[in-house]
Design an enzyme around this catalytic site. Structure first.
Site, mmCIF file in Angstrom:
data_model
loop_
_atom_site.group_PDB
_atom_site.id
_atom_site.type_symbol
_atom_site.label_atom_id
_atom_site.label_comp_id
_atom_site.label_asym_id
_atom_site.label_seq_id
_atom_site.Cartn_x
_atom_site.Cartn_y
_atom_site.Cartn_z
ATOM 1 C CG HIS A 1 -10.930 -12.571 -12.633
ATOM 2 N ND1 HIS A 1 -11.068 -13.834 -13.421
ATOM 3 C CD2 HIS A 1 -11.969 -12.472 -11.873
ATOM 4 C CE1 HIS A 1 -12.163 -14.309 -12.952
ATOM 5 N NE2 HIS A 1 -12.796 -13.622 -12.072
ATOM 6 C CE LYS B 1 1.629 18.732 0.293
ATOM 7 N NZ LYS B 1 0.672 19.047 1.664
ATOM 8 C CD GLU C 1 -2.070 12.506 4.554
ATOM 9 O OE1 GLU C 1 -1.336 12.932 3.475
ATOM 10 O OE2 GLU C 1 -2.957 12.800 5.038
HETATM 11 O O1 PA5 Z 1 -5.397 14.467 5.640
HETATM 12 C C1 PA5 Z 1 -4.738 15.389 5.197
HETATM 13 O O2 PA5 Z 1 -4.415 16.307 6.213
HETATM 14 C C2 PA5 Z 1 -4.387 15.726 3.943
HETATM 15 O O3 PA5 Z 1 -4.799 14.683 2.830
HETATM 16 C C3 PA5 Z 1 -5.077 16.873 3.276
HETATM 17 O O4 PA5 Z 1 -6.454 16.588 3.493
HETATM 18 C C4 PA5 Z 1 -4.782 17.315 1.850
HETATM 19 O O5 PA5 Z 1 -3.360 17.546 1.766
HETATM 20 C C5 PA5 Z 1 -5.284 18.708 1.398
HETATM 21 O O6 PA5 Z 1 -4.804 19.680 2.348
HETATM 22 P P1 PA5 Z 1 -5.705 21.163 2.433
HETATM 23 O O7 PA5 Z 1 -7.087 20.830 2.747
HETATM 24 O O8 PA5 Z 1 -5.037 22.025 3.330
HETATM 25 O O9 PA5 Z 1 -5.748 21.786 0.989
#
Ligand code: PA5
Length: 408
Positions: free
Chosen positions: A290, A399, A269
């Protein structure tokens, strides 16, 4: 320091990139940009936050034998990775289960059984407060708890961790009077390992959160460790520039599998933007030798390996006589350590670039150091690539498509 970085000589790092990395480090430490609050956070976390986490955890422990953490991505992976790496909750402490990290009806139906047979508390973690997976699981589990405990008692069994000022979870928390903690505004999900979102459920499970944050603090303030982090980031960047676009995180204990998942989220990310980034993969060895051993040894050489090499474990098994004379009487951990050396020797013959991170042993302090080390590396490599390692604009598209299909 409990982590030692061992680089690869397969690439060299340019002087110009070293200068850039040093400038990036200086900028990060100034913490003037959006979402760089994590950089100095291990030294800044207020003592009241630590003691409140410990005392609310104590209350929760008295009420339940199962804590369900509702969260996804950066809002649960750190908790799950640390608890698994430490071998589960401390004896006598609540077991931690996870919901809201997928939208499977089958998975969530199983929580009904957990609630029926156990005393349960919920810890809902969502920085935005509006993430679909966590919202769905929270409403389903709350409903089940209303049936079991009634509304008033359910509210006393919920701990909410969200933004201090905004979002629908914040509104509900204030209205219902749930116990709550904040995720600091300037720290994003995948850099939130040392915030209450991750540390509070760890405290419920009996993890020593002071040692965890202490590990991160030592390394965040230690110049020599920053230099190691910069070396790792520079090497990753040089490998990427040389066409190695996949990093395979490897470890030889299944208990570290979720550390691999956490790394995938952090690096994936942070770096996957503008057509750039190193694709993070993870393998548990020797298990996955394996299935993937053939590909590593002789397949498309687009990858490099980062081996998390644990030097000392707190449990072992002696191999019995029946295993035959070469193996009998040996320690299984020693044989596992031979596997690390053997696999590295074989991969050296195939010219695979390998980075080895030696971790003295797995405990809270070492995990604090390891997670912080990866966070600084992801931030610096991302910046060397010329992308913003702290946003995630690409996740909005899928999303929105899901929301369209649901008519929202
Ligand atoms: O690293 C990030 O920003 C994302 O992976 C969020 O942690 C994830 O989408 C969850 O978001 P939120 O804490 O707003 O529910």
């Amino acid at each position: 320091m409990m982590i030692k970085y061992n680089g690869t000589d397969k690439v060299s790092v340019s002087k110009e990139d070293i200068e850039k990395a040093l400038a990036i480090r200086a900028e990060l430490k100034e913490d003037k940009e959006d979402y760089t609050g994590w950089v100095n956070w291990p030294s800044e976390i207020p003592e009241e936050w630590m003691s409140k986490m410990e005392s609310v955890a104590e209350d929760v422990r008295k009420k339940c034998d199962r804590l369900i953490v509702i969260g996804i991505g950066g809002s649960y992976l750190g908790t799950a990775a640390i608890i698994d790496a430490l071998g589960g909750s401390k004896p006598g402490y609540p077991e931690v289960l996870y919901a809201g990290n997928n939208m499977s009806g089958l998975y969530h139906a199983q929580f009904k059984e957990v609630i029926d047979n156990h005393d349960v508390c919920l810890c809902v973690v969502s920085k935005s407060g509006g993430t679909m997976e966590s919202r769905l699981a929270f409403s389903i589990l709350k409903d089940w708890m209303y049936e079991k405990y009634g509304r008033e008692e359910t509210a006393k069994r919920i701990v909410s961790i969200t933004d201090p000022a905004k979002g629908i979870l914040r509104e509900e928390t204030d209205k219902e009077g749930y116990a709550d903690f904040e995720i600091p505004g300037n720290i994003g999900g995948r850099y939130s390992a040392f915030t209450p979102g991750i540390m509070f459920p760890l405290a419920v499970a009996g993890v020593d959160i002071r040692a965890l944050v202490g590990g991160a603090k030592t390394i965040s303030t230690d110049e020599s460790f920053w230099s190691e982090g910069l070396k790792y980031a520079l090497t990753r960047y040089a490998l990427y520039e040389a066409g190695k676009t996949v990093e395979v995180f490897e470890y030889y204990d299944p208990s570290l599998r979720l550390i691999g998942e956490w790394c995938k989220q952090l690096f994936g990310e942070s770096e996957g933007k503008d057509g750039k980034g190193i694709f993070p993969a993870s393998l548990t060895l020797s298990t996955d030798l394996h299935s993937m051993g053939q590909f590593l040894q002789a397949g498309n050489q687009i990858f490099f390996e980062t081996i998390i090499n644990v030097l000392k474990r707190n449990a072992d098994v002696k191999v019995p006589e029946s295993a035959g004379p070469e193996l009998a009487g040996r320690s299984l951990n020693d044989i596992n350590a031979m596997a690390v050396k053997g696999v590295m020797a074989a991969h050296a013959k195939a010219d695979i670039p390998m980075i080895r991170l030696d971790v003295e042993e797995i405990n809270e302090e070492a995990l604090g150091q390891l997670l912080y080390f990866f966070m600084m590396t992801a931030a610096v490599t991302g910046k060397l690539m010329g992308i913003d390692p702290f946003n995630q604009p690409g996740v909005e598209d899928y999303k929105q498509e899901i929301r369209n299909l649901l008519g929202q």
